[in-house]
Scaffold this motif. Sequence first.
Motif, PDB file in Angstrom:
ATOM      1  N   UNK A  56     -73.918 -16.070 -33.070  1.00 50.74           N
ATOM      2  CA  UNK A  56     -72.655 -16.837 -32.605  1.00 50.74           C
ATOM      3  C   UNK A  56     -72.779 -17.743 -31.417  1.00 50.74           C
ATOM      4  N   UNK A  57     -73.701 -17.115 -30.499  1.00 50.43           N
ATOM      5  CA  UNK A  57     -73.896 -17.556 -29.269  1.00 50.43           C
ATOM      6  C   UNK A  57     -75.025 -18.723 -29.347  1.00 50.43           C
ATOM      7  N   UNK A  58     -75.810 -18.818 -30.444  1.00 48.51           N
ATOM      8  CA  UNK A  58     -76.563 -20.093 -30.708  1.00 48.51           C
ATOM      9  C   UNK A  58     -75.522 -21.505 -31.120  1.00 48.51           C
ATOM     10  N   UNK A  59     -74.421 -21.118 -31.330  1.00 52.10           N
ATOM     11  CA  UNK A  59     -73.583 -22.270 -31.682  1.00 52.10           C
ATOM     12  C   UNK A  59     -72.895 -22.978 -30.519  1.00 52.10           C
ATOM     13  N   UNK A  60     -72.633 -22.002 -29.428  1.00 55.46           N
ATOM     14  CA  UNK A  60     -71.965 -22.462 -28.253  1.00 55.46           C
ATOM     15  C   UNK A  60     -72.488 -21.371 -27.227  1.00 55.46           C
TER      16      UNK A  60
ATOM     17  N   UNK B 163     -63.139 -16.826 -23.677  1.00 56.12           N
ATOM     18  CA  UNK B 163     -63.499 -18.112 -24.253  1.00 56.12           C
ATOM     19  C   UNK B 163     -63.589 -18.015 -25.747  1.00 56.12           C
ATOM     20  N   UNK B 164     -63.397 -19.155 -26.401  1.00 58.61           N
ATOM     21  CA  UNK B 164     -63.569 -18.981 -27.969  1.00 58.61           C
ATOM     22  C   UNK B 164     -64.792 -19.779 -28.505  1.00 58.61           C
ATOM     23  N   UNK B 165     -65.091 -19.595 -29.578  1.00 57.69           N
ATOM     24  CA  UNK B 165     -66.487 -20.093 -30.153  1.00 57.69           C
ATOM     25  C   UNK B 165     -65.942 -20.165 -31.550  1.00 57.69           C
ATOM     26  N   UNK B 166     -66.035 -21.499 -32.168  1.00 53.83           N
ATOM     27  CA  UNK B 166     -65.855 -21.519 -33.674  1.00 53.83           C
ATOM     28  C   UNK B 166     -67.282 -21.638 -34.382  1.00 53.83           C
ATOM     29  N   UNK B 167     -67.577 -21.016 -35.487  1.00 55.88           N
ATOM     30  CA  UNK B 167     -68.624 -20.885 -36.182  1.00 55.88           C
ATOM     31  C   UNK B 167     -68.196 -20.956 -37.699  1.00 55.88           C
ATOM     32  N   UNK B 168     -68.625 -21.923 -38.180  1.00 59.32           N
ATOM     33  CA  UNK B 168     -68.465 -21.910 -39.632  1.00 59.32           C
ATOM     34  C   UNK B 168     -67.059 -21.711 -40.256  1.00 59.32           C
ATOM     35  N   UNK B 169     -65.991 -22.119 -39.315  1.00 63.95           N
ATOM     36  CA  UNK B 169     -64.488 -22.067 -39.425  1.00 63.95           C
ATOM     37  C   UNK B 169     -63.929 -20.893 -38.999  1.00 63.95           C
TER      38      UNK B 169
END
Length: 117
Positions: A78-82, A9-15
Amino acid sequence: MANRFLGEATVEVEGERYTLRCDFNAMAAFEAESGKEALASFQAAETGGLTITDMRAMFWAMLQHHHPGTTIAQAGAIMSEDAAALQRAILDASPTAKEVGDAGNGKRRSSRKSKAV
């Protein structure tokens, strides 16, 4: 042959894109970090029965394949974003019996008695 049931799974944080990978190495890293049994914890994660600390450790462990050296604190940020990315990676690594079909552990061997020579 590629493993089509490897959970990612992917997460995008600040680009920046971060990819979680749910595999045996991630499970072993989780066990080493948390001191808890991975399979039971992954099952608990599917039902929402995991502590925040364990969720973060699991997220961290899954980041290590594509992002080695990521710290536990970075994993938490990072987890906090998604946070749902954790669930997506686990579900992708846990196919249903119908999805597995013939891609399981192979055909069962027939039992043969050995002949004396």
